[in-house]
Design an enzyme around this catalytic site. Structure first.
Site, PDB file in Angstrom:
ATOM      1  N   ARG A 223      20.583   9.133 -17.635  1.00  0.00           N
ATOM      2  CA  ARG A 223      21.581   9.086 -18.701  1.00  0.00           C
ATOM      3  C   ARG A 223      21.380   7.799 -19.489  1.00  0.00           C
ATOM      4  O   ARG A 223      20.993   6.758 -18.912  1.00  0.00           O
ATOM      5  CB  ARG A 223      23.000   9.077 -18.118  1.00  0.00           C
ATOM      6  CG  ARG A 223      23.462  10.421 -17.582  1.00  0.00           C
ATOM      7  CD  ARG A 223      23.743  11.423 -18.708  1.00  0.00           C
ATOM      8  NE  ARG A 223      24.283  12.688 -18.208  1.00  0.00           N
ATOM      9  CZ  ARG A 223      23.562  13.801 -18.058  1.00  0.00           C
ATOM     10  NH1 ARG A 223      22.272  13.809 -18.375  1.00  0.00           N
ATOM     11  NH2 ARG A 223      24.146  14.902 -17.625  1.00  0.00           N
TER      12      ARG A 223
ATOM     13  N   HIS B 105      16.332  14.288 -25.016  1.00  0.00           N
ATOM     14  CA  HIS B 105      17.171  14.776 -23.914  1.00  0.00           C
ATOM     15  C   HIS B 105      16.788  16.208 -23.524  1.00  0.00           C
ATOM     16  O   HIS B 105      17.657  17.089 -23.379  1.00  0.00           O
ATOM     17  CB  HIS B 105      18.667  14.679 -24.273  1.00  0.00           C
ATOM     18  CG  HIS B 105      19.545  14.704 -23.039  1.00  0.00           C
ATOM     19  ND1 HIS B 105      20.765  14.085 -22.973  1.00  0.00           N
ATOM     20  CD2 HIS B 105      19.350  15.267 -21.815  1.00  0.00           C
ATOM     21  CE1 HIS B 105      21.307  14.287 -21.772  1.00  0.00           C
ATOM     22  NE2 HIS B 105      20.450  14.997 -21.056  1.00  0.00           N
TER      23      HIS B 105
END
Lengths: 316, 316
Positions: free
Chosen positions: A231, A279
């Site tokens: 993350r 991502h």
């Protein structure tokens, strides 16, 4: 629908563009789990199951009969952090072979990229310059993995099989063959010693927020590599730029960012030693996810405990 | 040196800059095989063993007691094509786990790179543009490997283990688990059908010279990929440029070229969809090669046949 059978309909609250992949996957792999794509204004009060990418509070508050939330990815910090989701509703992290395989593939691919310092070759190619480049054997390269959960331990196993030297760090001690396991804040310095390629696959929690920072970089050998596929919140972005500037880090691969999409003008965009993916290091595969969700629904209906339920105290 | 023991000295005729890695490797792994780096003017008449990177005719003609030539790499076409090497001297192809592992690593790395169309992301990054990119699962991707020898079959096995769909083509039919084997010129069209990523690991022989050409490209699906890690001579370079221009191929990875180093001004240098490495896809690892050469010398001394001897008729 049979009246004796419980209502297995699954409400999909996700990135709209992917519904076209999910609908046929459930039809093929889990035809007895009717897959319903959420639309604005839909009456959702009767749904017992939902699969959610990012929380959508107005919808969630209307799910008065909800029994289980399936996260669409491995990380569930946004679902856990949403106050509109009652604590009584279990949140299941997505653990399915397609997602795990994709992450292992990403880590292996990027590890080889940096192990061979391919960015040196790319720079040479842009200058039409041939270089005689040698690189060490995998068993001469020390990899360190932050996080030895589902994804981290799978990546560690493949890197070991592949011949790399691998050690891992996590909240609690783990057992992965040929991977030395370090645990807790007090063992972080020992873990970092000698790590040439640092891979982050941690869950994002209060404890791991900002964990990859100058303090960590300064314990790595000069010229090390960072791969962050967890993350954006794990990384202190300013510290990364400084570590690249000083040569403490030679390069970094980032799949995740504090703000996504990465904003226009962000210094990462054109940094010559930052390699980015949007991502998508790993994607949940609808076909294998459908099989997993059906399996979990069947467990739930049989009174068996759900698996991979996020722990609200632990934060993942 | 004991008079009862045969002379095991090994003459190294190689790229000078690598001797620094080879000398300590033999000292550690094969101390009873004295490793002698060739120098101009050296009297080489007594040597029974030599390890050679590229033939050096004036030296080779002086090796009047030579019994075995060890190739320094997997491909031996230059040694076989050198008329100064007498036919009676066996030429041993290098087969050692470091070299095989490196090639498998290269093929896997480049397969993942193209499987995920990472060049699309690199192009987007240069324009500071975020893209929502999805990609198929490995089991939805068809790989085809030209050459199922030591390197090709090892690469095929790893790609299969990894979940990709793999088929292979070679001179004679091979047996690799879960890899459909096609053999000979007459089966090449069937092999090429549906191959999205074509990997070349063939030996270079009269039959395989120029084998990757427009005729092959036109049998692949539009938007396919070529990875050539064998020899430059396998590829028709003009046909590659044309196939990239027409979109028949989306991209190519090349480790080898007709002329090496690739000449200044060659159109490959700045082609946006050609990714190049400087003939270092895989390197012979001195430590593991020393163990293998010692093993072969011991076989030879015991009267056992050498292994991996090149066949002059077959051409590899």
């Amino acid at each position: 629908m049979s009246v004796t059978r419980k209502d297995r309909r699954l409400l999909f609250i996700g990135a709209g563009e992917r519904a076209d992949d999910w609908v046929p996957a459930f039809a093929a792999q889990a035809p007895d789990v009717p897959f319903i794509v959420y639309e604005d204004g839909m009456d959702v009060g009767a749904f017992r199951y939902a699969i959610i990418w990012r929380p959508n509070p107005p919808v969630v508050t209307q799910l008065s009969n909800l029994e289980v939330i399936f996260g669409m990815g491995a990380g569930v910090e946004r679902l856990l952090g949403d106050p509109s989701i009652p604590d009584r509703i279990p949140i299941v992290r997505m653990v399915e072979p397609g997602l795990t395989g994709g992450m292992v593939e990403y880590v292996l691919w990027q590890t080889i990229y940096h192990h061979r310092r391919i960015w040196e070759l790319e720079e040479a190619q842009r200058e039409a310059r041939w270089v005689n480049q040698y690189y060490p054997a995998p068993w001469e390269r020390q990899i360190g993995i932050l996080g030895l959960g589902q994804l981290g331990s799978a990546a560690a196993r493949l890197l070991v099989e592949y011949g790399f030297k691998v050690k891992g760090w996590s909240r609690s001690r783990k057992s992965v063959d040929e991977v030395k396991s370090f645990a807790g804040a007090e063992e972080l310095p020992q873990f970092l010693e000698g790590v040439e390629i640092l891979v982050c696959l941690l869950p994002l929690t209060a404890d791991t927020q900002g964990i990859i920072n100058a303090g960590v970089f300064n314990q790595l050998p000069m010229g090390s590599i960072l791969i962050n596929a967890a993350r954006g919140g794990h990384l202190n972005e300013a510290d990364l730029l400084q570590a690249l500037g000083s040569g403490r880090l030679a390069a970094a691969t980032l799949d995740v960012f504090h703000v996504e999409p990465l904003p226009e003008g962000h210094p990462f965009w054109l940094h010559p030693r930052i390699f980015m993916t949007p991502h998508n290091a790993s994607l949940t595969h609808p076909a294998t996810a459908a099989i997993e969700i059906k399996r979990q629904i069947e467990r739930h209906e049989s009174g068996l405990p759900l698996e991979h339920v996020a722990d609200r105290n632990r934060g993942y």
